[in-house]
Design a protein around this motif. Structure first.
Motif, PDB file in Angstrom:
ATOM      1  N   VAL A 234      -4.040  41.115 -45.149  1.00 24.92           N
ATOM      2  CA  VAL A 234      -4.074  41.597 -43.762  1.00 24.92           C
ATOM      3  C   VAL A 234      -3.143  40.719 -42.925  1.00 24.92           C
ATOM      4  N   GLN A 235      -2.821  41.232 -41.735  1.00 27.39           N
ATOM      5  CA  GLN A 235      -1.886  40.527 -40.845  1.00 27.39           C
ATOM      6  C   GLN A 235      -2.458  39.171 -40.430  1.00 27.39           C
ATOM      7  N   MET A 236      -3.751  39.190 -40.119  1.00 36.07           N
ATOM      8  CA  MET A 236      -4.330  37.976 -39.528  1.00 36.07           C
ATOM      9  C   MET A 236      -5.840  37.939 -39.792  1.00 36.07           C
ATOM     10  N   LEU A 237      -6.359  36.740 -40.067  1.00 39.77           N
ATOM     11  CA  LEU A 237      -7.811  36.575 -40.091  1.00 39.77           C
ATOM     12  C   LEU A 237      -8.256  36.189 -38.687  1.00 39.77           C
TER      13      LEU A 237
ATOM     14  N   MET B 277     -14.362  37.369 -41.459  1.00 37.53           N
ATOM     15  CA  MET B 277     -13.177  36.857 -40.732  1.00 37.53           C
ATOM     16  C   MET B 277     -12.044  37.880 -40.761  1.00 37.53           C
ATOM     17  N   GLY B 278     -12.360  39.088 -41.299  1.00 40.36           N
ATOM     18  CA  GLY B 278     -11.353  40.158 -41.269  1.00 40.36           C
ATOM     19  C   GLY B 278     -10.617  40.367 -42.571  1.00 40.36           C
ATOM     20  N   ALA B 279     -11.013  39.618 -43.623  1.00 38.40           N
ATOM     21  CA  ALA B 279     -10.323  39.815 -44.911  1.00 38.40           C
ATOM     22  C   ALA B 279     -10.721  41.173 -45.484  1.00 38.40           C
ATOM     23  N   ASP B 280      -9.785  41.774 -46.236  1.00 42.04           N
ATOM     24  CA  ASP B 280     -10.034  43.090 -46.856  1.00 42.04           C
ATOM     25  C   ASP B 280     -10.181  42.867 -48.361  1.00 42.04           C
ATOM     26  N   ILE B 281     -11.424  42.692 -48.813  1.00 41.61           N
ATOM     27  CA  ILE B 281     -11.684  42.322 -50.215  1.00 41.61           C
ATOM     28  C   ILE B 281     -12.767  43.240 -50.770  1.00 41.61           C
ATOM     29  N   LYS B 282     -12.465  43.833 -51.923  1.00 43.74           N
ATOM     30  CA  LYS B 282     -13.477  44.642 -52.609  1.00 43.74           C
ATOM     31  C   LYS B 282     -13.808  43.954 -53.927  1.00 43.74           C
TER      32      LYS B 282
END
Ligand code: EPZ
Length: 416
Positions: A356-359, A340-345
């Protein structure tokens, strides 16, 4: 297979009533095995896990009547002592019948629960305590076959503060001869709730809610009429949902005292949280500040709220470090949130979330109960449409979630 379709971006507004707590209702309904006569339980949530435990108890011979959120159980006619694999594998909490069956019938044959999506979920500490109480058991063909001529009070140290382990051992000790001390016991509100019900049944338990619980065995217990405490995880889930999209929700009929860690951390994100009696008023703000989270046994931040908070951190300003110390693989929702666009490591039991700005809406798959709730929340805040598949996970632990969200203004529907 049912799925939920969500059109994101609409702030939630209004009031939501919290249902009875699944994780309190399960051990309390099972405690009916400890007495004859009709027990009456009010505010029991209408959930798949509750249906499963009622089915298991009726399989043992219990008589059960359900009137909406009131359940009546009489176990006088219980004549079996086996919890079969096909029931236990659907719901691990079935292991809770082990202690009461040994208390009441002096024997039990319960399938080993096996692992689940979030971890191996061993029950070695349950078995260690039962053995100290005088139970002898064998592990055969995936089952625990246990017998106990008599149960005698003893001093039990739990290597980990296991919630259902504490509950199982409390129910095994209430009718034992003499005093039992549980050390390093779990302190969750659901433990206190069970101890309160057992004491109303005539048990003699002190210290529930602390890490040392003393149980003085009594000769018999009698039936009760009680009400189940509110579900702190359902309440916490709605609190996080309110923090997104600048929502404004009043969460009513909850127990704020059970949510101190969640309230504290939510306030740190800049979300407005006001407590007034049994109501928590949550107002989301434009800027959500990224914070670090570490899950711990109660009263620490609850592992059952980790996935939901991760969604909030996915759209916060800055980086958040989320450490999961309770279960070894409770990051399954990460791969779906990434879609869904999340930035997760993720590295080991730590996730680093960069807001992030938006999912963006996507078709995602639920894997366990709280992960499915987090995907619904993500759909509420994402741009576009999200389809959450395999939502039977959701139905295990959230009573009429989409109906409650629709009442709050969400654009959400269940598709058969
Ligand atoms: C209860 O599970 C809850 N379930 C869980 O909620 C909750 O996440 C968990 O407690 C922790 O708070 C119910 O109450 C029905 P544990 P439980 O025994 O009792 C290890 C939900 O979403 N352990 O406290 O199974 C275990 O592996 C569910 O509602 C042993 O090593 O959890 C874990 O790492 C998910 N040996 C840790 O202890 C044992 O014998 C805590 O587990 C028992 C546990």
């Amino acid at each position: 297979m049912d799925r939920i379709v969500i059109k994101g971006g609409k702030p939630l507004k209004g009031e939501v009533m919290i249902s009875g707590a699944k994780n309190a209702a399960l051990p309390i309904l099972v405690s009916s095995l400890l007495t004859d006569g009709w027990n009456t339980y009010h505010n029991v949530p209408d959930l798949k896990d509750i249906t499963s435990i009622k089915f298991l108890l009726s399989n043992l011979g219990a008589r059960i009547e359900t009137y909406g959120n009131t359940v009546r159980i009489n176990t006088k006619s219980v004549n079996k002592y086996e919890a079969p694999y096909d029931l236990v594998r659907k719901m691990r909490a079935s292991i809770l019948v082990l202690g009461p069956l040994l208390s009441r019938k002096k024997k039990a044959k319960v399938s080993l629960p096996g692992g689940c999506a979030i971890g191996a979920r061993p029950v070695n500490l349950h078995l260690k305590g039962l053995k100290l109480l005088g139970v002898s058991y064998e592990l055969k063909h995936g089952y625990i076959e246990a017998v106990a001529d008599s149960l005698s009070g003893c001093d039990i140290y739990l290597d980990l503060p296991t919630v259902t382990g504490t509950e199982n051992l409390m129910m095994a000790a209430v009718l034992a001869k003499g005093k039992t001390i549980l050390r390093n016991a779990a302190c969750e509100p659901e433990i206190i709730a069970l101890a309160d019900v057992l004491n109303q049944m005539g048990a003699d338990i002190e210290g529930a809610g602390s890490s040392v619980i003393q149980i003085n065995g009594v000769s018999s217990l009698y039936p009760v009429e009680v009400s189940i405490i509110p579900d702190r995880v359902e309440a916490g889930t709605f609190m996080v949902a309110a923090a997104l999209n600048r929502g404004d929700i009043k969460i009513i009929d909850c127990e704020p005292d059970h949510l101190k860690a969640v309230i504290h951390k939510l306030k740190q994100t800049g979300t407005q949280v006001n407590v007034n009696g049994k109501t928590i008023h949550v107002k989301g703000t434009e800027k959500i500040t990224a914070i670090d989270i570490k899950t711990l046994p109660y009263p620490g931040f609850p592992t059952d709220m980790q996935a939901q908070f991760m969604v909030l951190m996915s759209v916060a300003k800055g980086h958040s470090i989320i450490s999961e110390t309770i279960f070894e693989s409770r990051f399954i929702h990460v791969s779906e949130l990434r879609r869904m666009g999340a930035d997760i490591k993720v590295s080991g039991n730590t996730a680093i979330v960069k807001g992030v700005q938006m999912l963006s809406g996507a078709s995602v798959i639920a894997s366990d109960l709280r992960a499915s709730a987090s995907l619904v929340i993500a759909g509420l805040v994402a741009q576009g449409t999200t389809i959450v598949n395999r939502i039977y996970h959701l139905d295990r632990g959230y009573e009429h979630l989409e109906k409650k969200l629709i009442k709050l203004g969400a654009d959400i529907q269940r598709m058969r």
